[in-house]
Design a protein around this motif. Sequence first.
Motif, PDB file in Angstrom:
ATOM      1  N   THR A 137       8.610   1.796   1.485  1.00 16.62           N
ATOM      2  CA  THR A 137       8.478   2.804   0.609  1.00 16.62           C
ATOM      3  C   THR A 137       8.024   2.543  -0.632  1.00 16.62           C
ATOM      4  O   THR A 137       8.410   1.327  -0.971  1.00 16.62           O
ATOM      5  N   ALA A 138       7.226   3.128  -1.177  1.00 21.81           N
ATOM      6  CA  ALA A 138       6.776   2.923  -2.808  1.00 21.81           C
ATOM      7  C   ALA A 138       7.950   2.146  -3.622  1.00 21.81           C
ATOM      8  O   ALA A 138       7.766   1.670  -4.540  1.00 21.81           O
ATOM      9  N   LYS A 139       9.079   3.202  -3.517  1.00 25.54           N
ATOM     10  CA  LYS A 139      10.099   2.880  -4.432  1.00 25.54           C
ATOM     11  C   LYS A 139      10.750   1.619  -4.167  1.00 25.54           C
ATOM     12  O   LYS A 139      11.520   0.915  -5.155  1.00 25.54           O
ATOM     13  N   GLN A 140      10.546   0.908  -3.165  1.00 27.03           N
ATOM     14  CA  GLN A 140      11.093  -0.445  -2.883  1.00 27.03           C
ATOM     15  C   GLN A 140      10.354  -1.303  -3.275  1.00 27.03           C
ATOM     16  O   GLN A 140      10.608  -2.689  -3.522  1.00 27.03           O
TER      17      GLN A 140
ATOM     18  N   THR B 101       8.951  -4.065  -5.752  1.00 25.12           N
ATOM     19  CA  THR B 101       9.258  -4.336  -7.204  1.00 25.12           C
ATOM     20  C   THR B 101       8.124  -5.318  -7.814  1.00 25.12           C
ATOM     21  O   THR B 101       7.425  -5.861  -7.169  1.00 25.12           O
TER      22      THR B 101
ATOM     23  N   HIS C 183      -0.786   2.664  -3.044  1.00 26.07           N
ATOM     24  CA  HIS C 183       0.192   2.636  -4.401  1.00 26.07           C
ATOM     25  C   HIS C 183       0.155   1.088  -4.583  1.00 26.07           C
ATOM     26  O   HIS C 183       0.205   0.961  -5.709  1.00 26.07           O
TER      27      HIS C 183
END
Length: 197
Positions: free
Chosen positions: A13-16, A18, A98
């Motif tokens: 996911t995009a949140k992962q 870094t 992303h």
Amino acid sequence: MPATLFLEATVYTAKQLTARTETQIAFAGRSNVGKSSLINALAGQKKLAKVSSTPGKTRSINFFRVEPFGFYLVDLPGYGYARASHGEREKWASLLEHYLTTATSLKALALLLDSRLPPQRLDKDLAAFAHARGIPLLPICTKADKCPQRERAARQHEWQDILGIRPVLTSSNTRLGIDACWEILLKTASTPLVTTS
């Protein structure tokens, strides 16, 4: 092998995602273009990147660290897999976009193209997207062992006309072009990153 590859991170996911300051070269292509096979050929290993008889298996972004050179080959989700649901395709496309728009240390996009197929719209769309973002392209024709020499040459000419760059011909089975790929990757990784302000 001029380098050793290690799978360092897998992101779904995009949140992962870094931030990584190390140079990155991303690999993108249609879901059956042979991306995982090419990465394995570059690594000199058979099972580093998962290869499946079912296209569309790469649903994550995989970060392969290249030692001793200290940069990443980034395996992006394949696109264009018709049997995936619309929701799945949208999710993979969103993750790919992303990454391409936020990776500040991305040096180039290796665009993998099937030697057996004339230029496809999805590949041209991604090339145009990268161009608009100022991301240099490294076109690579895969599966060159599966078509005649005349067809390979035709693909190179077609893509050179579209991209202005002559693609490297490769085959994961015969190792055609693997050394040439490494030469381009190492040269690209060692070139200073140009940023716009």
